[in-house]
Scaffold this active site. Structure first.
Site, PDB file in Angstrom:
ATOM      1  N   ASP A  12      42.802  15.042  76.465  1.00 10.56           N
ATOM      2  CA  ASP A  12      44.133  15.646  76.332  1.00 10.56           C
ATOM      3  C   ASP A  12      45.164  14.674  75.778  1.00 10.56           C
ATOM      4  O   ASP A  12      46.351  14.749  76.100  1.00 10.56           O
ATOM      5  CB  ASP A  12      44.625  16.216  77.678  1.00 10.56           C
ATOM      6  N   GLY A  16      43.593  16.905  68.888  1.00 11.04           N
ATOM      7  CA  GLY A  16      43.611  18.095  68.030  1.00 11.04           C
ATOM      8  C   GLY A  16      44.724  18.008  67.002  1.00 11.04           C
ATOM      9  O   GLY A  16      44.518  18.244  65.811  1.00 11.04           O
ATOM     10  N   HIS A  40      41.409  21.663  72.495  1.00 14.51           N
ATOM     11  CA  HIS A  40      42.465  20.989  71.758  1.00 14.51           C
ATOM     12  C   HIS A  40      43.550  22.014  71.489  1.00 14.51           C
ATOM     13  O   HIS A  40      43.246  23.122  71.059  1.00 14.51           O
ATOM     14  CB  HIS A  40      41.956  20.484  70.414  1.00 14.51           C
ATOM     15  N   PRO A 306      46.760  22.860  86.426  1.00 13.15           N
ATOM     16  CA  PRO A 306      47.692  21.746  86.244  1.00 13.15           C
ATOM     17  C   PRO A 306      46.939  20.422  86.136  1.00 13.15           C
ATOM     18  O   PRO A 306      45.999  20.190  86.890  1.00 13.15           O
ATOM     19  CB  PRO A 306      48.559  21.761  87.511  1.00 13.15           C
TER      20      PRO A 306
HETATM   21  P1  GDP Z   1      43.482  17.052  72.885  1.00 13.83           P
HETATM   22  O1  GDP Z   1      42.429  17.734  73.645  1.00 13.83           O
HETATM   23  O2  GDP Z   1      43.311  15.571  72.855  1.00 13.83           O
HETATM   24  O3  GDP Z   1      43.665  17.616  71.513  1.00 13.83           O
HETATM   25  O4  GDP Z   1      44.835  17.277  73.647  1.00 13.83           O
HETATM   26  P2  GDP Z   1      45.481  18.647  74.185  1.00 13.83           P
HETATM   27  O5  GDP Z   1      45.544  19.605  73.109  1.00 13.83           O
HETATM   28  O6  GDP Z   1      44.859  19.088  75.447  1.00 13.83           O
HETATM   29  O7  GDP Z   1      46.913  18.111  74.644  1.00 13.83           O
HETATM   30  C1  GDP Z   1      47.843  17.709  73.796  1.00 13.83           C
HETATM   31  C2  GDP Z   1      49.062  18.602  73.959  1.00 13.83           C
HETATM   32  O8  GDP Z   1      50.162  17.879  73.530  1.00 13.83           O
HETATM   33  C3  GDP Z   1      49.034  19.832  73.098  1.00 13.83           C
HETATM   34  O9  GDP Z   1      49.741  20.860  73.729  1.00 13.83           O
HETATM   35  C4  GDP Z   1      49.720  19.406  71.825  1.00 13.83           C
HETATM   36  O10 GDP Z   1      50.342  20.458  71.107  1.00 13.83           O
HETATM   37  C5  GDP Z   1      50.740  18.482  72.371  1.00 13.83           C
HETATM   38  N1  GDP Z   1      51.103  17.358  71.540  1.00 13.83           N
HETATM   39  C6  GDP Z   1      50.324  16.577  70.728  1.00 13.83           C
HETATM   40  N2  GDP Z   1      51.054  15.567  70.220  1.00 13.83           N
HETATM   41  C7  GDP Z   1      52.305  15.706  70.740  1.00 13.83           C
HETATM   42  C8  GDP Z   1      53.517  14.970  70.627  1.00 13.83           C
HETATM   43  O11 GDP Z   1      53.576  13.935  69.960  1.00 13.83           O
HETATM   44  N3  GDP Z   1      54.568  15.410  71.338  1.00 13.83           N
HETATM   45  C9  GDP Z   1      54.543  16.513  72.125  1.00 13.83           C
HETATM   46  N4  GDP Z   1      55.629  16.871  72.783  1.00 13.83           N
HETATM   47  N5  GDP Z   1      53.415  17.241  72.270  1.00 13.83           N
HETATM   48  C10 GDP Z   1      52.330  16.843  71.579  1.00 13.83           C
END
Ligand code: GDP
Length: 427
Positions: A12, A16, A40, A306
């Site tokens: 997380d 993505g 993602h 959560p």
């Molecule tokens: P992944 O599994 O590594 O892709 O991560 P997730 O998708 O579970 O979590 C990342 C969350 O943070 C997602 O809701 C993204 O849209 C959001 N996100 C990614 N980069 C940023 C950022 O720089 N700022 C903010 N506020 N949200 C971000």
């Protein structure tokens, strides 16, 4: 050339978003491990999407998306996901599925559920997607490869009978559940074959040819270093390797082709599932960070549950970056911290009175207490900023402090969920 996009932490981290962003200049994006258990989240011009199996390059028409041999392929989930994006106006992506990928069987999902039920409060916090039973079977050599759907029908039926015999012993005696219906299972596999038929090929040969032609390939990792079965917080880990090195195996590309390893590292910590989490915070402090975190809060993309929250952990992230073989750190979700007067950062672990910055094995990790240092906050919204120099001084200090602690160059800073919310930094 091949670039890997992987996580430094517990997952997380925003892989993505970084993959979706880097896919603008890539030709092929490959998922090389994991399954539909994690997700993602991607925000782009089509909307907000939670992808589980599809690579985060599916939103472009110039890219090919590959489900590599290392993936735990849940066939119905894959097609549900394709439908969920095309229903929202995304053009049908070009997808290829490895003929060597193995399939998550319906009984893998059942076994996952039954085992978590049996363990009760000692459960692993599995998403119950069948991933652990799937990989156990793969390595016990009783898994089903996509290629087998194209082999001799009688051999397939005989294998189903052989596997059912083993599974039924547990289903009936340990879990007290009905035995596997072999005919039903065979029909399900034939359904899977119909669904997969247009997409199946030797993806490793496809990638080999593409690399010879000078194409750019992205390997998209799921979860992060600390969930790796070998190098993570065993046993509270996932069942396939989360490391860039495994990308060579799970995609079927030569290891020497991986030239860039972009390790995504989040500006604070979050984790799902059980296991030691040294910089974890609780109560109102955690609730506020969870509510403000990510894009719309830190809640699981697959489960909605959560996430556990914590401050940035330099010890875990330094290790997480090292074990990935990081060439570049993408530091994400930094904008979220703009509300804090002071930002605690975990700079060491106190284990039995001794402070270390080396990430230990699980037995010692469980005894570790965080050594925190407080850095001044910047108290403003940094979204929309495009140049590093334009970031507030305390924000730059936070980045530079962390960079020094982890010892790998932060070359990208993500200051919002969108594709363009990125600050490049030349190192
Ligand atoms: P992944 O599994 O590594 O892709 O991560 P997730 O998708 O579970 O979590 C990342 C969350 O943070 C997602 O809701 C993204 O849209 C959001 N996100 C990614 N980069 C940023 C950022 O720089 N700022 C903010 N506020 N949200 C971000």
């Amino acid at each position: 050339m091949v670039k890997a996009i992987v996580g430094a932490n517990w997952g997380d981290e925003g892989k993505g978003k970084i993959t979706d962003m880097l896919a603008q200049d890539a030709d092929i994006i490959v998922r090389f491990q994991g399954g539909a258990n994690a997700g993602h989240t991607i925000v782009n011009k089509y909307g907000k999407f939670a992808l589980h199996t599809l690579p985060s390059g599916v939103f472009y028409d110039h890219t090919t998306s590959i489900i590599g041999n290392g993936v735990a392929l849940n066939v119905p989930k894959l097609f549900e996901e394709v439908k969920s994006i095309t229903d929202k106006g995304v053009p049908m992506p070009k997808i290829l599925v490895s003929d060597r990928a193995q399939m998550v069987m319906p009984y893998h999902i059942d076994f996952d559920k039954f085992e978590e039920e049996r363990l009760g409060k000692n459960s692993f916090g599995s998403t119950k997607s069948g991933i652990a039973p799937f990989y156990s079977d793969k390595y016990s050599k009783i898994g089903f490869q996509v290629s087998e759907l194209y082999g001799d029908i009688d051999s397939l039926k005989a294998k189903i009978a052989r596997v059912a015999e083993i599974k039924n012993a547990m289903l009936v005696n340990l879990y007290h559940k009905p035995a596997i219906n072999e005919d039903e299972l065979f029909n399900t596999l034939m359904e899977y074959k119909k669904m997969l038929d247009p997409f199946v090929c030797d993806t490793s040969a496809f990638l080999w040819k593409a690399l010879k032609e000078g194409k750019t390939v992205l390997l998209e990792g799921q979860l992060g270093s600390l969930k790796d079965p070998d190098h993570g917080i065993y046993p509270m880990v996932t069942s396939s390797s989360t490391l860039a090195a495994y990308g060579a195996i799970g995609a079927g590309v030569p290891p020497y082709e991986i030239k860039q390893i972009v390790t995504v590292c989040k500006a604070y910590s979050s984790a799902v599932g059980a296991g030691a989490f040294v910089s974890e915070i609780f109560g109102d402090e955690a609730d506020e960070l969870r509510r403000r975190g990510g894009d719309g809060g830190e809640y699981g993309a697959t489960t909605g549950r959560p996430r556990r929250m914590g401050w940035f952990d330099c010890v875990a992230s330094k290790y997480g970056c090292r074990i990935q073989g990081t060439t570049d750190v993408a530091f994400t979700v930094l904008d979220v911290l703009g509300y804090l007067d002071e930002i605690p950062v975990c700079v060491g672990y106190d284990i039995d009175g001794e402070v270390t910055t080396d990430f230990p094995t699980t037995v010692k990790l469980e005894k570790a207490k965080p050594v925190l240092k407080k850095l001044p906050g910047w108290k403003c919204d940094i979204r929309g900023i495009k140049k590093y120099e334009d970031l507030p001084e305390n924000c730059r200090k936070y980045i530079e402090f962390i960079e020094e602690q982890i010892g790998f160059p932060i070359t990208m800073i993500s200051n919002g969920p969108g594709r363009d919310d990125i600050i490049y930094r030349n190192k």
